[in-house]
Enzyme design. Structure first.
Site, PDB file in Angstrom:
ATOM      1  N   HIS A 410       0.764  -1.157   0.062  1.00 41.83           N
ATOM      2  CA  HIS A 410       0.005   0.091  -0.072  1.00 41.83           C
ATOM      3  C   HIS A 410       0.846   1.364  -0.063  1.00 41.83           C
ATOM      4  CE1 HIS A 410      -3.829   1.761  -0.252  1.00 41.83           C
ATOM      5  NE2 HIS A 410      -4.321   1.263   1.015  1.00 41.83           N
ATOM      6  N   ASP A 414      -2.329   1.826  -4.370  1.00 44.17           N
ATOM      7  CA  ASP A 414      -3.625   1.918  -3.742  1.00 44.17           C
ATOM      8  C   ASP A 414      -4.593   0.788  -4.369  1.00 44.17           C
ATOM      9  OD1 ASP A 414      -2.753   4.158  -2.578  1.00 44.17           O
ATOM     10  OD2 ASP A 414      -3.004   5.497  -4.469  1.00 44.17           O
TER      11      ASP A 414
END
Length: 438
Positions: A410, A414
């Site tokens: 992350h 995304d």
């Protein structure tokens, strides 16, 4: 008769040393050209070292569990003739080992990817082998301290012996204490080491020491979780067409090529197409920089007979046909299970696939191997009732369904990118063309 010094050969990009596991011959034994004489281990893979000449082993220079550098003599052979490899030839061999070709040199000179942000980050001004870097991070040795260590390896690089000697004498010198204080007070401070819990042992419990590979796997998995914030997305895919297509072609393919046609080349082909659609999945993180990889090299998690795990790499998978992928996958899997992989076979992956379905599992949450930023787990293919839309309305039919789990880093991936990538893999598999040629 003449002496010949058997040197530790180059073992691929970034590998500068290896540990002697066992000698397959003893001093006084005669060996033939291309005989495997010693088993060695790097932090990537175990392999054999063959002798390029025939002769008698008169002296073993590196014993079991000792570490040898690339280009270093590990044994002396007595061979027929008036000249073996002379001192000048040894220097040339060591020079070649420390001066790789342009492509390898370009890769080596790229900034190194830190392997654990919970310990110390290294800028790339230093070349550190994976083993040395691991020890530095375990001991919380800062880059400032590393620069103060005199390396005795090729081109002055720090070896395992150098850093272990430093650890044993650490804190005895004011300069070292100052370097440690500077590292602790730096903005990117070292995090506290993870405490090791003491597990009580009851009567009848069996204590099983980890083998070398299990230790490496354990260390890499902990580091991977420390480095990357993991997010996992799931999707269920109808692979009925894939199953039908494979059933139609597997016998023809095996008769024609002498190779089995598994589902893995189909999955890899879908992943490659999705990477081409979303190339920012095919990246690595280096500090505050993102390295977008040119090549698409697919790692293939493979279970070994002893229960351990290794990840051989399908190089340039985007340039292979389905037939080529099938052959590459079968070859790597066979050599992995028979301990025939070369060190370069496990290097350079840019994305990894793990087939948890081979163990009957429906899904999993795979750990991202560093320095990659994503990994896909493929679950078991199961017949289930499913709702299908037809021109005459919805119907319930028996379909071949499979879950896929996509874990991604992350920091740079995304949910939108990670999810769209997974959806594209899903679409390629669910809409598999029954007319695809193999």
């Amino acid at each position: 008769m003449a002496e010949y010094k058997l040197l530790l050969p180059s073992m691929g990009e970034g590998v500068m040393e290896a540990t002697i596991i066992t000698w397959l011959f003893n001093e006084g034994d005669n060996v033939k050209e291309d005989d495997s004489v010693v088993e060695i281990a790097t932090d990537k893979v175990d392999s054999d070292v063959p002798t390029p000449v025939s002769g008698k082993i008169v002296k073993i220079l590196k014993q079991k569990d000792e570490v040898a550098k690339v280009g270093e003599a590990i044994a002396i052979l007595e061979i027929e003739g008036e000249g073996g490899n002379t001192a000048s030839e040894e220097v040339k061999t060591e020079t070649n080992a420390s001066n790789p070709d342009a492509e390898t040199l370009k890769t080596i000179e790229e900034p190194l990817t830190p392997t654990a942000t919970s310990h110390v980050e290294f800028s790339g001004d230093l070349y550190l082998s994976p083993l040395v870097k691991s020890i530095a991070q375990q001991e919380n040795i800062s880059e400032t301290e590393l620069k103060s260590i005199k390396g005795n390896g090729l081109e002055g690089r720090i070896t395992k012996e150098d850093i272990l000697a430093y650890v044993n004498n650490r804190g005895n010198q004011p300069a070292q204490q100052a370097a440690m204080a500077q590292a602790v007070s730096a903005p990117k401070a070292v995090a506290a080491s993870t405490p090791v819990s003491t597990v009580p042992v009851a009567a009848g419990d069996e204590i099983i020491p980890m083998d070398r590979m299990r230790k490496i796997i354990a260390e890499n998995m902990v580091k991977a979780k420390q480095i990357a914030p993991h997010v996992t997305s799931f999707i269920e895919t109808d692979v009925t067409n894939v199953v039908k297509w494979r059933n139609k072609h597997k016998d023809i393919f095996e008769k024609r090529e002498g190779e089995k046609l598994t589902f893995m080349p189909i999955f890899v082909k879908a992943i490659v197409k999705a990477i081409q659609d979303y190339p920012m999945i095919n990246v690595s993180v280096n500090g505050e920089n993102i390295i977008k990889k040119k090549n698409i090299n697919i790692g293939m998690a493979t279970a070994l007979p002893d229960g351990n795990l290794i990840v051989p790499v399908i190089k340039n998978a985007d340039q292979l046909s389905l037939s080529g992928l099938a052959k590459a996958i079968n070859d790597l899997a066979f050599r992995a299970r028979n301990k025939k992989l070369r060190p370069e076979d496990t290097q350079g992956a840019t994305y990894t696939i793990s087939n948890v379905g081979s163990f009957g599992n429906l899904m999993g949450t795979p750990i991202i191997p560093q320095p990659q930023v994503a990994i896909l787990a493929i679950g078991a293919i199961v017949k289930k009732p499913a709702v299908l839309e037809t021109k005459d309305g919805d119907v319930i039919a028996i379909r071949q369904l499979m879950f896929m789990s996509h874990s991604y880093d992350h920091r740079v991936v995304d949910g939108s990118l990670g999810g769209m990538f997974l959806k594209h893999v899903h679409d390629y598999l669910q809409n598999w063309d029954m007319n695809t040629e193999i």
